[in-house]
Design an enzyme around this catalytic site. Structure first.
Site, PDB file in Angstrom:
ATOM      1  N   TYR A  45     -11.472   1.274  10.190  1.00  0.00           N
ATOM      2  CA  TYR A  45     -12.666   1.721   9.447  1.00  0.00           C
ATOM      3  C   TYR A  45     -13.019   0.779   8.301  1.00  0.00           C
ATOM      4  CZ  TYR A  45      -8.873   3.963   6.800  1.00  0.00           C
ATOM      5  OH  TYR A  45      -7.710   4.217   6.127  1.00  0.00           O
ATOM      6  N   LYS A  46     -12.219  -0.275   8.104  1.00  0.00           N
ATOM      7  CA  LYS A  46     -12.521  -1.230   7.037  1.00  0.00           C
ATOM      8  C   LYS A  46     -13.453  -2.311   7.619  1.00  0.00           C
ATOM      9  CE  LYS A  46      -8.473   0.171   4.508  1.00  0.00           C
ATOM     10  NZ  LYS A  46      -7.013   0.126   4.439  1.00  0.00           N
ATOM     11  N   ARG A  65     -12.321  -4.172  -7.436  1.00  0.00           N
ATOM     12  CA  ARG A  65     -12.170  -4.821  -6.132  1.00  0.00           C
ATOM     13  C   ARG A  65     -13.530  -5.007  -5.475  1.00  0.00           C
ATOM     14  NH1 ARG A  65      -8.267  -2.262  -1.646  1.00  0.00           N
ATOM     15  NH2 ARG A  65      -9.968  -0.782  -1.769  1.00  0.00           N
ATOM     16  N   PHE A  86       0.844  -1.199   0.000  1.00  0.00           N
ATOM     17  CA  PHE A  86       0.000   0.000   0.000  1.00  0.00           C
ATOM     18  C   PHE A  86       0.887   1.260   0.000  1.00  0.00           C
ATOM     19  CE2 PHE A  86      -2.893   3.031   2.168  1.00  0.00           C
ATOM     20  CZ  PHE A  86      -4.006   2.897   1.356  1.00  0.00           C
ATOM     21  N   ASP A  93       1.340  -4.722   8.882  1.00  0.00           N
ATOM     22  CA  ASP A  93       0.188  -3.850   8.687  1.00  0.00           C
ATOM     23  C   ASP A  93      -1.040  -4.757   8.516  1.00  0.00           C
ATOM     24  OD1 ASP A  93      -1.834  -2.183   7.751  1.00  0.00           O
ATOM     25  OD2 ASP A  93      -0.438  -0.894   6.649  1.00  0.00           O
TER      26      ASP A  93
HETATM   27  C1  LIG Z   1      -6.307   1.392   4.385  1.00  0.00           C
HETATM   28  C2  LIG Z   1      -4.859   1.172   4.648  1.00  0.00           C
HETATM   29  C3  LIG Z   1      -4.108   2.115   5.330  1.00  0.00           C
HETATM   30  C4  LIG Z   1      -4.758   3.398   5.738  1.00  0.00           C
HETATM   31  O1  LIG Z   1      -3.929   4.324   6.323  1.00  0.00           O
HETATM   32  P1  LIG Z   1      -4.582   5.649   6.924  1.00  0.00           P
HETATM   33  O2  LIG Z   1      -3.473   6.309   7.593  1.00  0.00           O
HETATM   34  O3  LIG Z   1      -5.703   5.229   7.811  1.00  0.00           O
HETATM   35  O4  LIG Z   1      -5.129   6.439   5.782  1.00  0.00           O
HETATM   36  C5  LIG Z   1      -2.782   1.834   5.592  1.00  0.00           C
HETATM   37  N1  LIG Z   1      -2.205   0.681   5.173  1.00  0.00           N
HETATM   38  C6  LIG Z   1      -2.916  -0.252   4.493  1.00  0.00           C
HETATM   39  C7  LIG Z   1      -2.260  -1.511   4.049  1.00  0.00           C
HETATM   40  C8  LIG Z   1      -4.247  -0.018   4.195  1.00  0.00           C
HETATM   41  O5  LIG Z   1      -4.943  -0.912   3.508  1.00  0.00           O
END
Ligand SMILES: *Cc1c(COP(=O)(O)O)cnc(C)c1O
Length: 411
Positions: free
Chosen positions: A222-223, A370, A128, A197
């Site tokens: 939030y996911k 997705r 990511f 992560d």
């Molecule tokens: C959604 C996601 C994030 C989100 O980071 P934010 O700081 O909350 O915007 C980080 N890493 C991964 C792998 C994600 O899927």
């Protein structure tokens, strides 16, 4: 391979699904099949009353006294204790605070300081963006180099001089699950720390950070955890590392005695130092309400249903439209997280045409459609109907309508 379930079979399956009773706990607009809970989960019903109660019964009634009387001051630790069983960590090692991005920054710096006399941060270049950017930024700040390698190559010479390896447990694009136990062990054997992560794993997959001996982890809420837009993230640091922590963001509320207003920073013990500043209590309350629902069922049961939903979708789409999409995710449901990625050069417009029909997925560059299969609020017949909608969008070619090619800021 047996043919995928018919619509009638899906209805029968839903009738005997023990998770179906959870659906009324979620707020989803009428007529929408929501396949984007892997990006932003929907609210739980209790979110609205809990938010109102914060304003009226806590803040409005107690004003600044709410920090003590309503327990706001300990909210991050309390929520961390609720996340801990979902990830197989000790409650005292998890704190809810900041965003995933900020937590990655903190823990990368902490990891580098715990492994001096090394020169490399290891990451995967298909990870990511925030993970990639943060690794590069922290490496530059500490005079380290970044070594990019896909996780299957994280052994041998690839691990030489590595201080910290950082990796998403579930790849955001393909859904591929990394072998947490083996990768963590390989990093340890090379003297490095493992920073995972868990953004696409928490609330979706059974996780056991303790059994895998994981050093540090971050993740967002939030996911699949449905904490709401901008919900606070979490940080986990194993107890074996607590003594040596040096935070790059020594905020006043992460001080051992914040209300001494001391001249010198002194980190709070355990993971308490990870509080950088005043927590976002309104968001904490929403997360707490969501965890009452999302944390109420065994993830092994929800994972089983999610794998079935993903397989049903893939089987219908590939059966009806052979060769139209490339499957970017592993074919075996056990090897992917709770989302499925299909490749198509016109993916963006196809996703927009589906959204216009009430089937909400998302698009990720360059060609990825997705679809997330959150088992707490999706039924088998939802997934059946979503797959048929995609088949229909392709057969009618309605995605070619120019209005489906217009891009907003968020995809
Ligand atoms: C959604 C996601 C994030 C989100 O980071 P934010 O700081 O909350 O915007 C980080 N890493 C991964 C792998 C994600 O899927």
């Amino acid at each position: 391979m047996p043919p995928p379930m018919t619509r009638e079979e899906c209805l029968a399956r839903d009738a005997s699904d023990p998770l179906a009773s959870l659906r009324p706990q979620f707020v989803i607009p009428e007529g929408v099949i929501y396949l984007d809970g892997n990006s932003l989960g929907p609210p739980v019903r209790a979110s609205a009353t809990r938010a109102a109660a914060l304003v009226t019964d806590e803040w409005g009634a107690h004003l600044i006294g709410g920090w003590e009387r309503d327990g706001w001051i300990d909210s991050g630790a309390r929520l961390g204790g609720r996340i801990a069983p979902l990830i197989g960590a000790r409650p005292d090692d998890v704190l809810v605070c900041d965003s995933t991005t900020v937590n990655l920054f903190k823990l990368l710096h902490v990891g580098v300081a715990l492994r001096p006399n090394r020169s490399v941060l290891l990451a995967s270049d298909d990870d990511f963006p925030t993970d990639r950017y943060l690794v590069e930024a922290v490496a530059a700040q500490r005079g380290y180099t970044v070594r990019w390698a896909p996780p299957r190559n994280w052994h041998g010479a690839t691990l030489k001089d590595v201080a910290v390896g950082v990796l998403s447990h579930v790849n955001f694009r393909t859904g591929l699950i990394a072998d947490m136990e083996a990768i963590t062990r390989a990093l340890h054997d090379a003297g490095a720390l493992a920073l995972w992560d868990l953004s696409h794993s928490v609330g979706a997959l059974p996780l056991d950070l303790g059994a895998c001996d994981v050093d540090m982890a971050v993740g967002c809420t939030y996911k699949f955890l449905c904490g709401g837009p901008g919900a606070p993230a979490f940080a986990m640091v194993g107890a074996h590392l607590h003594a040596g922590v040096h935070t790059p963001i020594p905020g006043w509320l992460g001080h051992a005695r914040p209300f001494a207003f001391a001249a010198q920073y002194e980190p709070a013990p355990g993971i308490g130092w990870a509080v950088t500043g005043t927590p976002t209590i309104a968001s904490h309350v929403l997360l707490d309400a969501a965890l009452d629902v999302v944390g109420s069922v065994a993830v092994t049961a929800t994972r089983h249903k999610a794998m079935e939903l993903g397989a049903l979708f893939v089987d219908i789409v590939e059966g009806e439209l052979p060769g139209v999409f490339t499957l970017h995710s592993p074919r075996e449901p056990e090897l992917r997280g709770n989302h499925v990625s299909l490749g198509h050069p016109d993916g963006f417009a196809i996703v927009q045409a589906l959204i216009a029909r009430g089937v909400v997925g998302d698009f990720r560059e360059p060609d990825v459609l997705r679809f997330g299969f959150a088992p707490l609020y999706l039924s088998y017949v939802d997934v059946h109907d979503a797959a048929i909608a995609l088949v229909d969008v392709m057969r009618t070619e309605e995605w070619r309508d120019p209005r489906f090619s217009r891009r907003g800021t968020v995809t």
